[in-house]
Design a protein around this motif. Structure first.
Motif, PDB file in Angstrom:
ATOM      1  N   HIS A 186       0.801  -1.221   0.000  1.00 55.38           N
ATOM      2  CA  HIS A 186       0.000   0.000   0.000  1.00 55.38           C
ATOM      3  C   HIS A 186       0.838   1.277   0.000  1.00 55.38           C
ATOM      4  CE1 HIS A 186      -3.544  -2.405   0.422  1.00 55.38           C
ATOM      5  NE2 HIS A 186      -3.000  -3.047   1.436  1.00 55.38           N
ATOM      6  N   ALA A 187       2.137   1.151  -0.180  1.00 52.86           N
ATOM      7  CA  ALA A 187       3.009   2.330  -0.198  1.00 52.86           C
ATOM      8  C   ALA A 187       2.776   3.142  -1.472  1.00 52.86           C
ATOM      9  CB  ALA A 187       4.473   1.911  -0.112  1.00 52.86           C
ATOM     10  N   ARG A 188       2.713   4.442  -1.317  1.00 57.53           N
ATOM     11  CA  ARG A 188       2.610   5.366  -2.436  1.00 57.53           C
ATOM     12  C   ARG A 188       3.578   6.510  -2.151  1.00 57.53           C
ATOM     13  NH1 ARG A 188       0.300   1.497  -3.762  1.00 57.53           N
ATOM     14  NH2 ARG A 188      -1.767   1.263  -4.646  1.00 57.53           N
ATOM     15  N   VAL A 189       4.455   6.797  -3.099  1.00 59.17           N
ATOM     16  CA  VAL A 189       5.471   7.817  -2.906  1.00 59.17           C
ATOM     17  C   VAL A 189       5.419   8.802  -4.071  1.00 59.17           C
ATOM     18  CG1 VAL A 189       7.944   8.267  -2.645  1.00 59.17           C
ATOM     19  CG2 VAL A 189       6.955   6.168  -1.700  1.00 59.17           C
ATOM     20  N   PRO A 190       5.185  10.093  -3.795  1.00 59.24           N
ATOM     21  CA  PRO A 190       5.234  11.085  -4.873  1.00 59.24           C
ATOM     22  C   PRO A 190       6.677  11.239  -5.349  1.00 59.24           C
ATOM     23  CG  PRO A 190       4.151  11.987  -2.911  1.00 59.24           C
ATOM     24  CD  PRO A 190       4.784  10.696  -2.521  1.00 59.24           C
ATOM     25  N   VAL A 191       6.881  11.065  -6.655  1.00 54.50           N
ATOM     26  CA  VAL A 191       8.236  11.116  -7.208  1.00 54.50           C
ATOM     27  C   VAL A 191       8.325  12.118  -8.343  1.00 54.50           C
ATOM     28  CG1 VAL A 191       8.832   8.750  -6.549  1.00 54.50           C
ATOM     29  CG2 VAL A 191       7.779   9.181  -8.783  1.00 54.50           C
ATOM     30  N   TYR A 192       9.567  12.433  -8.673  1.00 56.65           N
ATOM     31  CA  TYR A 192       9.869  13.339  -9.778  1.00 56.65           C
ATOM     32  C   TYR A 192      10.845  12.614 -10.691  1.00 56.65           C
ATOM     33  CZ  TYR A 192      11.283  17.606 -12.211  1.00 56.65           C
ATOM     34  OH  TYR A 192      11.530  18.556 -13.155  1.00 56.65           O
ATOM     35  N   ILE A 193      10.529  12.545 -11.979  1.00 55.20           N
ATOM     36  CA  ILE A 193      11.397  11.914 -12.972  1.00 55.20           C
ATOM     37  C   ILE A 193      12.307  13.014 -13.507  1.00 55.20           C
ATOM     38  CG2 ILE A 193      11.483  10.531 -15.065  1.00 55.20           C
ATOM     39  CD1 ILE A 193       8.361  10.049 -14.410  1.00 55.20           C
ATOM     40  N   GLN A 213      11.407  15.672 -16.348  1.00 53.58           N
ATOM     41  CA  GLN A 213      10.821  16.790 -15.601  1.00 53.58           C
ATOM     42  C   GLN A 213       9.314  16.586 -15.418  1.00 53.58           C
ATOM     43  OE1 GLN A 213      12.081  20.360 -17.649  1.00 53.58           O
ATOM     44  NE2 GLN A 213      14.157  20.166 -16.873  1.00 53.58           N
ATOM     45  N   ARG A 214       8.952  15.375 -14.940  1.00 54.37           N
ATOM     46  CA  ARG A 214       7.561  15.010 -14.727  1.00 54.37           C
ATOM     47  C   ARG A 214       7.380  14.443 -13.331  1.00 54.37           C
ATOM     48  NH1 ARG A 214       4.075  16.709 -18.798  1.00 54.37           N
ATOM     49  NH2 ARG A 214       5.133  16.507 -20.772  1.00 54.37           N
ATOM     50  N   SER A 215       6.186  14.649 -12.784  1.00 55.55           N
ATOM     51  CA  SER A 215       5.835  14.072 -11.485  1.00 55.55           C
ATOM     52  C   SER A 215       4.957  12.851 -11.699  1.00 55.55           C
ATOM     53  CB  SER A 215       5.084  15.095 -10.635  1.00 55.55           C
ATOM     54  OG  SER A 215       5.924  16.179 -10.326  1.00 55.55           O
ATOM     55  N   ALA A 216       5.022  11.925 -10.745  1.00 54.05           N
ATOM     56  CA  ALA A 216       4.195  10.720 -10.807  1.00 54.05           C
ATOM     57  C   ALA A 216       4.054  10.172  -9.394  1.00 54.05           C
ATOM     58  CB  ALA A 216       4.822   9.683 -11.733  1.00 54.05           C
ATOM     59  N   VAL A 253      13.422  10.574  -8.069  1.00 57.78           N
ATOM     60  CA  VAL A 253      13.694  11.049  -6.716  1.00 57.78           C
ATOM     61  C   VAL A 253      12.370  11.436  -6.075  1.00 57.78           C
ATOM     62  CG1 VAL A 253      16.029  11.892  -7.259  1.00 57.78           C
ATOM     63  CG2 VAL A 253      14.082  13.437  -7.494  1.00 57.78           C
ATOM     64  N   THR A 254      12.353  11.558  -4.754  1.00 55.40           N
ATOM     65  CA  THR A 254      11.136  12.032  -4.103  1.00 55.40           C
ATOM     66  C   THR A 254      10.869  13.457  -4.550  1.00 55.40           C
ATOM     67  OG1 THR A 254      12.449  12.653  -2.172  1.00 55.40           O
ATOM     68  CG2 THR A 254      11.290  10.541  -2.063  1.00 55.40           C
ATOM     69  N   LEU A 266       5.424  14.467   3.237  1.00 57.09           N
ATOM     70  CA  LEU A 266       5.855  13.317   4.025  1.00 57.09           C
ATOM     71  C   LEU A 266       7.342  13.034   3.835  1.00 57.09           C
ATOM     72  CD1 LEU A 266       5.047  11.093   5.981  1.00 57.09           C
ATOM     73  CD2 LEU A 266       4.421   9.694   4.017  1.00 57.09           C
ATOM     74  N   TYR A 267       7.825  13.132   2.597  1.00 55.59           N
ATOM     75  CA  TYR A 267       9.241  12.913   2.292  1.00 55.59           C
ATOM     76  C   TYR A 267       9.859  14.207   1.801  1.00 55.59           C
ATOM     77  CZ  TYR A 267       7.565   8.094   2.077  1.00 55.59           C
ATOM     78  OH  TYR A 267       6.978   6.901   2.359  1.00 55.59           O
ATOM     79  N   PRO A 268      11.092  14.484   2.206  1.00 52.66           N
ATOM     80  CA  PRO A 268      11.759  15.664   1.652  1.00 52.66           C
ATOM     81  C   PRO A 268      12.082  15.433   0.177  1.00 52.66           C
ATOM     82  CG  PRO A 268      13.264  14.444   3.061  1.00 52.66           C
ATOM     83  CD  PRO A 268      11.927  13.786   3.177  1.00 52.66           C
ATOM     84  N   PRO A 269      12.258  16.492  -0.600  1.00 51.77           N
ATOM     85  CA  PRO A 269      12.562  16.311  -2.023  1.00 51.77           C
ATOM     86  C   PRO A 269      13.970  15.775  -2.250  1.00 51.77           C
ATOM     87  CG  PRO A 269      12.566  18.638  -1.446  1.00 51.77           C
ATOM     88  CD  PRO A 269      12.111  17.887  -0.226  1.00 51.77           C
TER      89      PRO A 269
END
Length: 111
Positions: free
Chosen positions: A13-20, A24-27, A57-58, A64-67
């Motif tokens: 159930h983990a979900r982590v906002p990331v940046y490619i 230069q896209r978020s997912a 990367v985050t 919740l997570y630092p960038p």
């Protein structure tokens, strides 16, 4: 009162906002109950921009997570979706980093 919550990125159930970075896209990174992770909520046009080896990367979204914490590399892009190899070999994990947060304690016990 202090509390800690430890959650592996491979937790179902983990979900982590990331940046490619290169695209230069978020997912949103999610576990798919295999050794790889998957990217969610990507439009088809964005998927065409992605290539194996791109670093995730985050993003820092949600607080919740630092960038800029390394998360993984894109392993495969196909009709089934986008697979991501975790940054760490989780079988070799010997240390974890605790990230302090000022967010309030969750109202529901997740155990």
């Amino acid at each position: 009162t202090s509390y800690s919550r430890v959650m592996m990125s491979t937790y179902l159930h983990a979900r982590v906002p990331v940046y490619i970075e290169e695209a230069q896209r978020s997912a949103l990174l999610a576990c798919n109950n295999t050794s790889t992770l998957s990217l969610k909520y990507l439009k088809q046009i964005v998927k065409r921009e992605l290539e194996p080896g791109m670093r995730l990367v985050t993003s820092g979204q949600g607080g919740l997570y630092p960038p800029n914490l390394p998360v993984g590399l894109i392993a495969r892009v196909d009709a089934k979706g986008v697979s991501v190899l975790p940054h760490m070999q989780l079988q070799r994990l010997v240390e974890v980093q605790v990230i302090s947060s000022t967010r309030p304690a969750p109202s529901a016990d997740l155990n």
